[in-house]
Write a protein that holds these residues in place. Structure first.
Motif, PDB file in Angstrom:
ATOM      1  N   LEU A 818       2.817  10.244   4.473  1.00 26.40           N
ATOM      2  CA  LEU A 818       2.012   9.124   3.966  1.00 26.40           C
ATOM      3  C   LEU A 818       2.066   9.071   2.439  1.00 26.40           C
ATOM      4  CD1 LEU A 818      -0.009   6.885   4.935  1.00 26.40           C
ATOM      5  CD2 LEU A 818      -1.826   8.466   4.306  1.00 26.40           C
ATOM      6  N   SER A 819       2.214  10.236   1.795  1.00 23.48           N
ATOM      7  CA  SER A 819       2.151  10.296   0.329  1.00 23.48           C
ATOM      8  C   SER A 819       3.259   9.503  -0.341  1.00 23.48           C
ATOM      9  CB  SER A 819       2.222  11.750  -0.143  1.00 23.48           C
ATOM     10  OG  SER A 819       3.460  12.343   0.220  1.00 23.48           O
ATOM     11  N   LYS A 820       4.371   9.259   0.373  1.00 22.09           N
ATOM     12  CA  LYS A 820       5.502   8.575  -0.241  1.00 22.09           C
ATOM     13  C   LYS A 820       5.403   7.054  -0.105  1.00 22.09           C
ATOM     14  CE  LYS A 820       8.636  12.474   0.432  1.00 22.09           C
ATOM     15  NZ  LYS A 820       8.564  12.878  -0.973  1.00 22.09           N
ATOM     16  N   LEU A 821       4.364   6.568   0.547  1.00 26.47           N
ATOM     17  CA  LEU A 821       4.195   5.129   0.726  1.00 26.47           C
ATOM     18  C   LEU A 821       3.446   4.506  -0.450  1.00 26.47           C
ATOM     19  CD1 LEU A 821       3.129   5.011   4.491  1.00 26.47           C
ATOM     20  CD2 LEU A 821       5.440   4.763   3.553  1.00 26.47           C
ATOM     21  N   ILE A 822       3.795   3.264  -0.760  1.00 24.35           N
ATOM     22  CA  ILE A 822       3.029   2.509  -1.750  1.00 24.35           C
ATOM     23  C   ILE A 822       1.588   2.348  -1.257  1.00 24.35           C
ATOM     24  CG2 ILE A 822       2.881   0.342  -3.037  1.00 24.35           C
ATOM     25  CD1 ILE A 822       5.853  -0.030  -2.618  1.00 24.35           C
ATOM     26  N   LEU A 823       1.438   2.288   0.063  1.00 23.07           N
ATOM     27  CA  LEU A 823       0.122   2.158   0.669  1.00 23.07           C
ATOM     28  C   LEU A 823      -0.811   3.294   0.238  1.00 23.07           C
ATOM     29  CD1 LEU A 823      -1.749   0.734   2.702  1.00 23.07           C
ATOM     30  CD2 LEU A 823      -0.714   2.129   4.500  1.00 23.07           C
ATOM     31  N   ALA A 824      -0.252   4.497   0.102  1.00 26.10           N
ATOM     32  CA  ALA A 824      -1.076   5.639  -0.332  1.00 26.10           C
ATOM     33  C   ALA A 824      -1.628   5.405  -1.733  1.00 26.10           C
ATOM     34  CB  ALA A 824      -0.255   6.923  -0.290  1.00 26.10           C
ATOM     35  N   ASP A 825      -0.798   4.806  -2.599  1.00 29.64           N
ATOM     36  CA  ASP A 825      -1.252   4.482  -3.948  1.00 29.64           C
ATOM     37  C   ASP A 825      -2.395   3.481  -3.907  1.00 29.64           C
ATOM     38  OD1 ASP A 825      -0.558   5.655  -6.262  1.00 29.64           O
ATOM     39  OD2 ASP A 825       1.066   4.282  -6.774  1.00 29.64           O
ATOM     40  N   VAL A 826      -2.279   2.488  -3.019  1.00 27.22           N
ATOM     41  CA  VAL A 826      -3.328   1.471  -2.879  1.00 27.22           C
ATOM     42  C   VAL A 826      -4.634   2.121  -2.422  1.00 27.22           C
ATOM     43  CG1 VAL A 826      -4.020  -0.530  -1.505  1.00 27.22           C
ATOM     44  CG2 VAL A 826      -1.718  -0.422  -2.480  1.00 27.22           C
ATOM     45  N   ILE A 827      -4.541   3.048  -1.472  1.00 27.78           N
ATOM     46  CA  ILE A 827      -5.739   3.741  -0.977  1.00 27.78           C
ATOM     47  C   ILE A 827      -6.392   4.531  -2.098  1.00 27.78           C
ATOM     48  CG2 ILE A 827      -6.556   5.548   0.591  1.00 27.78           C
ATOM     49  CD1 ILE A 827      -4.370   4.610   2.562  1.00 27.78           C
ATOM     50  N   ARG A 828      -5.561   5.233  -2.911  1.00 30.26           N
ATOM     51  CA  ARG A 828      -6.100   6.012  -4.020  1.00 30.26           C
ATOM     52  C   ARG A 828      -6.878   5.126  -4.986  1.00 30.26           C
ATOM     53  NH1 ARG A 828      -1.383  10.059  -4.040  1.00 30.26           N
ATOM     54  NH2 ARG A 828      -0.116   8.270  -4.533  1.00 30.26           N
ATOM     55  N   LYS A 829      -6.288   3.977  -5.327  1.00 29.83           N
ATOM     56  CA  LYS A 829      -6.923   3.096  -6.302  1.00 29.83           C
ATOM     57  C   LYS A 829      -8.188   2.458  -5.730  1.00 29.83           C
ATOM     58  CE  LYS A 829      -2.675   2.227  -8.863  1.00 29.83           C
ATOM     59  NZ  LYS A 829      -1.586   1.297  -9.194  1.00 29.83           N
TER      60      LYS A 829
END
Length: 895
Positions: A818-829
């Motif tokens: 999951l960490s390599k997905l752009i989606l993970a970045d969205v969740i973090r933000k």
């Protein structure tokens, strides 16, 4: 016509197989690319074929998913490959070539954190095989200066492996006289290339000291890709210098030797003084010099010395001896004569024999100055560095250091005297007095190996003077790094030291506050590193959480005010009070003996109690003969600034245990955690029988009952406050994602994701900033109280349970990352907008994915209990549903 400059990029791409098109796009503005962690194996030929459409590609193939390096050269350049060398374990690629008519040796390196010998092997190769300008780029997996190359706001210390890697990289840099190009261009700036739990600068460009004038710019740039940021380097591509022919070289060298032999001392080549330089030092210095197009005053290139080193050793030995004895005046003989670069007036080029002697001396002084294995402390820290890399210094600024060495280290003292002779004199002023002439300024020239180490020495002397002036610093509080000095100051002394430094620096030095220290265990301030979100999270931890206490902290509740007063002086934490779990003894241990989680401590193997106490009091290194001591399981109580205060705290805890012996045997009463918002109120726990204990005296019994009623009252108030907060919170409990209907989620966002095709679709959609912003806004509005609840709400709206089971954070085993997905970045933000830090966010996501299978079987109602007047039940709202509930049942009124 040759290109005037060539642009380079070094980048850890974390695999070329994923988001390939996006990564290729980021390389478009560069002429030469160094890549690390390419993850290219035998079956990845198609990736190379795609690259070969625009690039000449030189790469390693390796089976490991954590390695692989490559060098790409754009086909539009005038390029000629001379040779290439590839490491069979994927750690480096070396390319010797011509770019736009000029010779280069290009090296892409990935220094894996388990590799401690790869750089030594590479150094030996480059010392003998380099041609033209050497440019090294790569990920070296460690920082040079942990105070400024790492974000210390989270208080994470370097591991022993990182310290070991740092030593390897430092040795590699010294062996080739390399410069960290970005740091030289940005002496006080704090930027990071790697962003994970702790942001660090791990990616570097290195060039030889003599070739720094060719570096036009070096910068760290932003990238839409997470983790590593790329580093850019622009090199001046200038024509090479024609060297003299062999016959002219030999003639010039013969004249030098003849001039040395006709010295009035009448010494011969065979004579040596007691301070003669060794052949090992000479050969090592020659090997460290780079074979480049550097012009020399006498026209003799480095290659001549490397090819004829055996024959030239007697000449170098005699030259060193004459300079050491003061029989050879470097200025009068023009030995320290330089040639200025036609492209940069600040760069000076020296004869090779001068560089050999200067290199030997610089290494000796550097070994004397360097602070080994030291990292950030809990005290405040201030960095002092020189405003200009090359400047004039008066020998008086290091005179005290020279005199100190005269008494304590005579050999090093003699080295200082040679340095004084080697340096060029500044121009004489017309009105200069005889006294001023004797104390003439010396020139520190860029390109001289002595310049960096003498600047560092001047900084150390300045810091020592500040220590004597303020009385606030000890010598071990002054840490020396490359061209900078770190002062570790107690928080209450910070302003005094800063004022003293700025009043004495005469605009010669830059002073930067890095960290304002810890008081009462809390960070006062971390300049330029603490984001608004992190500050908000810190306030939330300090002011809004429902705090409960574990068994180690129970007794400290009684003396809470006294503990606070003991730590309010802000002194550095030195000792910890712990209970050894095997023997149930309360002991004092140095803080550095404790493990990071404070669940274990080293313990000395001595039979003598006096010897153990001495080891604790002197804070000895926890090892005997290089072998670490055994670690014991402990319960941690408190930390203190002095040994005496720790002993006092130890006695108090022992007295309380003696007074109420049954407390020592209890299981953990409460767990200190922030309250999870998905439970509407504190849930009472079923009583746990207490082992039979001696009956308490009436007074003590009454005192304890009174204390427990106070705690009960506090818990009840917290419960009432929590009910109100949850009532005000508009976000309700989110149902299982497997049962979510499309009506529960905005149809325009197409959530939750049910298949891998859905994931690929949303990744394409999230490539635009507007889409990311839309998803972040929606997910951050789902609400939640505390990191766990926020992440749970988000994850249940993003992934169905069936799909979530197919992921883990790093993609280990047969799972997808999951960490390599752009989606993970969205969740973090999105989580950040709910005051959840990046670290806490990633931790909760890992837990959510890890325990998904268990969660499906634990959707059951929970029993409610009451708080009776004679039974005190305390519950932790954050206990996991599948754990047995713990509690305490004290019937204090029963006779």
């Amino acid at each position: 016509m040759a290109t005037q400059s060539i642009s380079f990029i070094t980048w850890n791409v974390n695999g070329l197989k994923e988001k390939k098109a996006h990564k290729f796009q980021e390389l478009q503005n560069s002429d030469v690319v160094f890549l690390q962690e390419t993850h290219i194996g035998e079956g990845d030929k198609h990736i190379i074929e795609d690259l070969q459409k625009e690039w000449h590609v030189f790469y390693t193939k390796f089976t490991s998913y954590s390695k692989g390096t490559a060098i790409l050269v754009r086909k539009r350049l005038d390029f000629e490959c001379i040779s290439d060398e590839k490491d069979n374990c994927g750690a480096y690629v070396v390319l010797k070539c011509k770019l736009e008519g000029q010779l280069y040796t290009l090296v892409s390196v990935y220094n894996h954190h388990t590799d401690v010998k790869i750089l030594e092997k590479l150094s030996r190769y480059l010392q003998s095989m380099t041609t033209g300008l050497l440019v090294i780029g790569g990920d070296f997996n460690t920082v040079f200066n942990p105070f400024i190359d790492k974000d210390n706001s989270k208080g994470v210390t370097d591991s022993s492996n990182h310290i070991k890697l740092r030593c390897c990289v430092n040795k590699f840099v010294k062996s080739l006289q390399l410069v960290d190009a970005w740091r030289r261009k940005n002496p006080v700036k704090q930027e990071y290339t790697f962003h994970s739990q702790v942001a660090s600068r791990l990616d570097y460009f290195f060039v030889p000291e003599e070739c720094m004038w060719r570096v036009r710019s070096c910068e760290i740039r932003d990238s839409e890709m997470r983790d590593h940021r790329p580093v850019y380097l622009e090199i001046n591509n200038v024509p090479t210098t024609l060297f003299q022919k062999d016959a002219q070289i030999q003639l010039m060298l013969n004249l030098k030797i003849k001039d040395l032999l006709t010295d009035e001392t009448g010494s011969t080549l065979g004579q040596e003084s007691s301070h003669a330089v060794s052949e090992v030092d000479i050969v090592s210095a020659v090997q460290s010099l780079q074979v480049s197009d550097t012009p020399r005053p006498d026209g003799i290139p480095v290659s001549f010395y490397k090819d004829n080193i055996q024959d030239l050793i007697p000449y170098i030995k005699m030259l060193y001896d004459r300079i050491h004895r003061g029989a050879f005046n470097c200025s009068e003989k023009h030995f320290n004569k330089t040639v200025k670069s036609p492209h940069d007036d600040s760069q000076h080029f020296f004869n090779v024999d001068y560089l050999i002697i200067a290199t030997i001396l610089a290494r000796r002084l550097d070994d004397f100055l360097e602070s080994k294995g030291l990292g950030p402390k809990k005290s405040a820290s201030v960095m002092i560095t020189s405003k200009t890399f090359c400047t004039q210094i008066r020998l008086s600024c290091i005179k005290d250091e020279i005199e100190e060495q005269k008494r304590s280290n005579p050999t090093l003292y003699h080295d200082f005297l040679i340095v004084k002779n080697l340096l060029r004199d500044a121009p004489e002023a017309e009105t200069e007095s005889a006294e001023a002439s004797a104390e003439r300024d010396k020139l520190l020239d860029q390109g001289c190996p002595l310049t960096p180490v003498l600047i560092t020495l001047a900084l150390k002397c300045f810091a020592s003077a500040m220590s004597a002036l303020t009385g606030c610093l000890k010598q071990n509080d002054i840490l020396v790094f490359k061209q900078s000095v770190i002062l570790c100051i107690q928080p209450e002394d910070l302003e005094k030291v800063i004022t003293a430094v700025k009043s004495r620096d005469k605009e010669v030095y830059d002073t930067v506050e890095l960290f304002r220290g810890n008081v009462n265990g809390e960070q006062l301030k971390c300049l330029e590193n603490e984001s608004e979100e992190e500050a908000s999270d810190k306030c939330l931890k300090m002011g809004e959480g429902n705090w409960v206490f574990d068994e180690c902290d129970f007794l400290s509740i009684i003396n809470e005010e006294e503990d606070i007063s003991m730590e309010s002086d802000g002194r550095q934490i030195m000792y910890a009070v712990v209970t050894l779990q095997d023997s149930d003894e309360v002991m004092v241990a140095p803080s550095h003996w404790l493990s990071p989680d404070k669940k274990q401590s080293y313990w000395p193997p001595f039979r003598s109690p006096e010897k153990c106490t001495e080891a604790v009091q002197k804070r000895l290194k926890p090892e005997t003969g290089g072998k670490p001591w055994e670690k014991l399981n402990i319960s941690f109580h408190k930390e203190h600034g002095t040994f005496d205060k720790a002993i006092e705290a130890k006695k108090e805890i022992e007295e309380q245990k003696e007074k109420w012996p049954f407390l020592a045997g209890l299981p953990g009463i409460l767990k200190r955690q922030k309250l999870e918002s998905n439970q509407a109120m504190l849930q009472p726990l079923p009583p746990v029988p207490i082992p039979s204990t001696p009956r308490m005296p009436a007074n003590d019994k009454e005192e304890l009952l009174h204390m427990l009623r106070d705690i009960k009252s506090t818990v009840q108030k917290n419960s009432d406050m929590l009910k109100k907060l949850l009532k005000d919170n508009t976000a309700s409990e989110v149902p299982s994602s497997s049962s979510l209907s499309t009506e529960d989620v905005k149809t325009s966002l197409s959530l939750p994701l049910r298949t891998f095709e859905d994931v690929e679709r949303i990744e394409r959609e999230l490539n635009t900033a507007s889409s990311r912003k839309k998803y972040i806004k929606y997910l951050s509005g789902l609400g939640g109280f505390g990191p766990k609840d926020v992440i749970k709400n988000i994850m249940q709206h993003v992934l169905t349970d069936d799909l979530a089971k197919e992921f883990n954070w790093l993609g280990r085993g047969d799972k997808r990352p999951l960490s390599k997905l752009i989606l993970a970045d969205v969740i973090r933000k999105a989580a950040l907008k709910r005051n959840v830090t990046v670290v806490n966010c990633e931790t909760e996501i890992k837990k959510y994915l890890s325990y998904k299978a268990d969660r499906l079987g634990r959707k059951r109602p929970r029993e409610q209990g009451g708080l009776g007047p004679e039974i005190f039940n305390v519950a932790s709202s954050s206990l996991m549903d599948n754990q047995p509930k713990k509690g305490i049942h004290w019937n204090l009124l029963d006779d």
